[in-house]
Design a protein around this motif. Structure first.
Motif, PDB file in Angstrom:
ATOM      1  N   ARG A 212       0.765  -1.148   0.006  1.00 32.92           N
ATOM      2  CA  ARG A 212      -0.166  -0.133   0.017  1.00 32.92           C
ATOM      3  C   ARG A 212       0.730   1.259   0.004  1.00 32.92           C
ATOM      4  O   ARG A 212       0.615   2.292  -0.639  1.00 32.92           O
TER       5      ARG A 212
ATOM      6  N   ARG B 157       1.860  11.176 -12.216  1.00 33.61           N
ATOM      7  CA  ARG B 157       0.402  11.216 -13.040  1.00 33.61           C
ATOM      8  C   ARG B 157       0.487  10.113 -13.707  1.00 33.61           C
ATOM      9  O   ARG B 157       1.300   9.924 -14.739  1.00 33.61           O
ATOM     10  N   TYR B 158      -0.483   9.145 -13.644  1.00 32.77           N
ATOM     11  CA  TYR B 158      -0.535   7.788 -14.130  1.00 32.77           C
ATOM     12  C   TYR B 158      -2.016   7.728 -14.909  1.00 32.77           C
ATOM     13  O   TYR B 158      -3.015   8.052 -14.153  1.00 32.77           O
ATOM     14  N   ARG B 159      -1.958   6.947 -16.114  1.00 31.50           N
ATOM     15  CA  ARG B 159      -3.273   6.516 -16.415  1.00 31.50           C
ATOM     16  C   ARG B 159      -3.277   4.999 -16.368  1.00 31.50           C
ATOM     17  O   ARG B 159      -2.341   4.412 -16.592  1.00 31.50           O
ATOM     18  N   ARG B 160      -4.587   4.642 -15.818  1.00 34.17           N
ATOM     19  CA  ARG B 160      -4.763   3.253 -15.491  1.00 34.17           C
ATOM     20  C   ARG B 160      -5.074   2.695 -17.040  1.00 34.17           C
ATOM     21  O   ARG B 160      -5.864   3.277 -17.816  1.00 34.17           O
TER      22      ARG B 160
ATOM     23  N   ARG C   2       1.299   7.031  -6.567  1.00 30.80           N
ATOM     24  CA  ARG C   2       0.380   7.722  -6.902  1.00 30.80           C
ATOM     25  C   ARG C   2       0.452   9.366  -6.589  1.00 30.80           C
ATOM     26  O   ARG C   2       0.077  10.176  -7.147  1.00 30.80           O
ATOM     27  N   LYS C   3       1.327   9.464  -5.373  1.00 30.88           N
ATOM     28  CA  LYS C   3       1.374  10.662  -4.767  1.00 30.88           C
ATOM     29  C   LYS C   3       2.511  11.470  -5.705  1.00 30.88           C
ATOM     30  O   LYS C   3       2.106  12.922  -5.972  1.00 30.88           O
TER      31      LYS C   3
ATOM     32  N   LEU D 299       2.199   1.712  -3.581  1.00 29.53           N
ATOM     33  CA  LEU D 299       1.020   2.136  -4.233  1.00 29.53           C
ATOM     34  C   LEU D 299       0.928   3.560  -4.142  1.00 29.53           C
ATOM     35  O   LEU D 299       0.698   4.542  -5.116  1.00 29.53           O
ATOM     36  N   ASP D 300       0.608   3.983  -2.856  1.00 30.89           N
ATOM     37  CA  ASP D 300       0.491   5.293  -2.434  1.00 30.89           C
ATOM     38  C   ASP D 300       1.250   6.295  -2.811  1.00 30.89           C
ATOM     39  O   ASP D 300       1.130   7.595  -3.353  1.00 30.89           O
ATOM     40  N   SER D 301       2.647   5.845  -2.867  1.00 31.46           N
ATOM     41  CA  SER D 301       3.908   6.869  -3.117  1.00 31.46           C
ATOM     42  C   SER D 301       3.798   7.071  -4.635  1.00 31.46           C
ATOM     43  O   SER D 301       3.883   8.204  -4.928  1.00 31.46           O
TER      44      SER D 301
END
Length: 109
Positions: free
Chosen positions: A93, A104-107, A100-101, A96-98
């Motif tokens: 987690r 900038r990503y596109r899923r 995201r922080k 993942l959080d880092s």
């Protein structure tokens, strides 16, 4: 890998998976080769993501994004839950959080 990166790039490779990005120095590799090849990189999956603290994971994710991700498409952040290798849910987690922080990503579907 560092010594042969110029040859890999010259051969026309588009991306390189660095499972242990800090082995060659994240900042060093980013400074020298960023923008010339896309790096696929996790938070080091043999050290930091398994046994690191949340703060260490956050620091490595930030350095990875800053060193590789500033080149419009220069980073694909890799995250796999390495439970069989001893990765805790908390470290998964945190990674993942880092990412995201700091990025900038596109899923992808």
């Amino acid at each position: 890998v560092y010594d042969i990166l110029p040859d890999i790039i010259e051969c026309g490779f588009d991306m390189l998976n660095l499972g242990q990005p800090d082995v060659n120095g994240i900042e060093r590799v980013g400074k020298e080769f960023g923008g010339k090849i896309c790096f696929v990189a996790p938070v080091n999956y043999q050290t930091t993501s398994l046994t690191g603290t949340v703060e260490e994971i956050d620091d490595e994710a930030r350095r990875t994004v800053e060193s590789f991700g500033r080149f419009n498409g220069g980073l694909i952040a890799l995250l796999i839950y390495y439970k069989t290798m001893g990765m805790s849910e908390e470290n998964y987690r945190a990674t993942l959080d880092s990412f995201r922080k700091y990025g900038r990503y596109r899923r992808t579907p």
